[in-house]
Each structure stands twice: as C-alpha cells, then as structure tokens.
Design an enzyme around this catalytic site. Structure first.
Site, PDB file in Angstrom:
ATOM      1  N   VAL A  34      42.077  73.892  41.372  1.00 29.51           N
ATOM      2  CA  VAL A  34      40.979  73.932  42.332  1.00 29.51           C
ATOM      3  C   VAL A  34      40.917  72.620  43.093  1.00 29.51           C
ATOM      4  O   VAL A  34      40.979  71.545  42.502  1.00 29.51           O
ATOM      5  CB  VAL A  34      39.636  74.242  41.630  1.00 29.51           C
ATOM      6  CG1 VAL A  34      39.361  73.257  40.510  1.00 29.51           C
ATOM      7  CG2 VAL A  34      38.488  74.241  42.624  1.00 29.51           C
ATOM      8  N   SER A  35      40.843  72.711  44.416  1.00 31.78           N
ATOM      9  CA  SER A  35      40.699  71.560  45.297  1.00 31.78           C
ATOM     10  C   SER A  35      41.844  70.559  45.064  1.00 31.78           C
ATOM     11  O   SER A  35      43.004  70.916  45.217  1.00 31.78           O
ATOM     12  CB  SER A  35      39.319  70.923  45.078  1.00 31.78           C
ATOM     13  OG  SER A  35      39.009  70.009  46.105  1.00 31.78           O
TER      14      SER A  35
END
Length: 285
Positions: A101-102
C-alpha cells in the site's frame, strides 16, 4: 488489536526487524504486507482482521519504523526487497502472495520484479510507479514530506481530511482512531524511507511483472491520483483494476468491502491460455 498475532524481533546482519505473523490454516500462500511510509504494523490490523481468518498473514515494521531499528544509512528499494526475502527465509516461508500500500506498493513492485519465484500474486493499493507518477496536489505532498503526523497525534487529526481524503473528510473519529495506533521511532527513519524512493521508478520494467496482479485505487486519493493506478494496470500484462469509492486509506476505512475482493482474487486459479494448432485443411480427393 488482534490477539492471535505472534510477534518476533529478528536480526538480519545487524538490522532488527519487528515482525508479526497471524497463523492460518488456508491452502493459499501466506499474505505478506508491505505497509505505507512511516506506518507501523499495528495500523494495518483492521484490514487484516477483515480478511478470511484462515489466511496466514505476515506484517513487519520497515527499517526505521515502529519497533524496527533505524539503519545508519538508508536502504533503497532493491535493498529493502532483498531484506524482505531474507526475512521470509528466516521465518521459514517460501512463496507468498504480496500486498503493498502506498510507499509499500512501490516496494511490492520491486519485490515481485526481483523475486518472481517468491511472489505468486501481487496486490497494489494506492501506489504509483515512482518518479514518473502524476503527483498529487503540492500542499498535500508538502505535508507528506514531514513525519510530524507520526510524532504528534493531534497533527494527523488536523490534516487527515486533506491528505487521506475519502471517509476521513466526513468522520473525524477515523483520524483519532488512526492516530491512537501510531508508534513512531523518530524522524530519521521516515526520512530514510523518503530517500528509498528518490529517483526510483518501475515504469520501464512493469511489463516484466508476470504475476496475476490486482490494482486497487481510491477515487478520492489526494496523495496518489487515480491516473497513476490506471497507468500501472495498463503496464502490467496480467492486471485488473478496481476503483474504490474512498480515499488513500481505503484498505482501512473500507476493509469490510475490500477484503472479499482480495480474497476472491487470491483464491482464483487462473489457467494459462491454450494456443491450439491451426487445423490442417482437408485433403482434396
């Protein structure tokens, strides 16, 4: 906090990594989680809790984050991918599925590229191809450049609607709950994570990622505009894109609806296309 995680701090050539494993009994490979910048492993627990309880899950604090030690010099993404592979060796895991994520999505791309035999399926959430991304708004990126939100819980409550978007715009309790789980290890580790991505890009080798890939994006993400996820899904040959009606942290805020999508993707057995030989024309008599 889930009570069935097994916590360990392991040492890999002088680098201490805090790890947590939720044991499982599923036939699926374990799910390895690469978290966002500055995010300690506890922040992903609401998402893990929404997944099938039989799925084994591996999370860890990146160097300089949470309970992991801060290195003297920053790792680059290839070095972090190598460290993750060595962590799996230490914990006695072979092949895993990977979700990033990210900032952790960039690391997940690097891991899938560098260790394709270790990564069966890839999930990329709210991430980008690095240097050649379409950036978010300047005032948002300026706030992201500082670790202050991980050091002063009151600060993240103030800026969460601007930087995370989605549900954080409507519910201030989300920011307070998020801030209560933060475990900062100081500014240096955060800056080292920023340094990991300086000049890095995956855009020129995304087409070499052959794992089935699920790309997930929020439609109100101030940090990673949706066009970046469309670009990634277009560049990876075996990718599918899901757009979520939320912001940057949809894995947390929409965990109950996102988790079934991920579980279906992990359980799906994709068969390679069968290229049949062209039929020979019938002989004329």
């Amino acid at each position: 906090m889930p009570q069935n995680f097994v916590f360990r701090t392991i040492e890999l050539n002088g680098q201490f990594l805090r790890t947590a494993v939720r044991p499982g009994s599923s036939n699926l490979p374990p799910l390895l989680v690469f978290n966002g910048i500055g995010a300690n492993l506890e922040l992903v627990f609401p998402f893990v809790k929404a997944l099938d309880p039989d799925l084994e899950v591996i999370v860890f604090d990146a160097p300089g984050v949470g309970g992991s030690s801060t290195p003297g010099t920053p790792f680059r993404f290839p070095g972090l991918a190598k460290l993750a592979a060595r962590m799996l060796d230490y914990l006695d895991y072979g092949q895993v599925n990977v979700i990033g994520v990210s900032w952790g999505g960039a690391l997940a791309q690097q891991f899938a590229h560098d260790y394709p035999e270790r990564c069966k399926k890839l999930i990329l959430a709210a991430t980008s191809p690095g240097f050649f991304m379409v950036p978010g708004r300047p005032h948002v990126l300026l706030k992201m450049a500082s670790p202050r939100r991980y050091i002063q819980p009151s600060h993240v409550v103030k800026i969460a609607p601007d930087i995370y978007g989605g549900a954080f715009r409507r519910d201030p309790d989300l920011a307070r709950g998020h801030a209560s789980k933060v475990r900062s290890s100081g500014k240096v580790g955060y800056y080292w994570q920023l340094a990991a991505g300086l000049g890095w890009t995956s855009i020129h080798w995304l087409h070499k990622i052959r794992q089935p890939t699920l790309v997930m994006a929020g439609d109100d993400d101030p940090i990673i505009p949706l066009v970046n996820m469309r670009m990634i899904a277009w560049r990876i040959p075996n990718a599918e894109l899901h757009v979520i009606d939320d912001g940057h942290l949809f894995l947390i805020t929409r965990a109950a609806s996102v988790a079934p999508i991920i579980m279906r993707f992990l359980a799906e057995e994709r068969q390679p296309a069968v290229i049949r030989p062209r039929a020979e024309p019938l002989a004329k008599h």
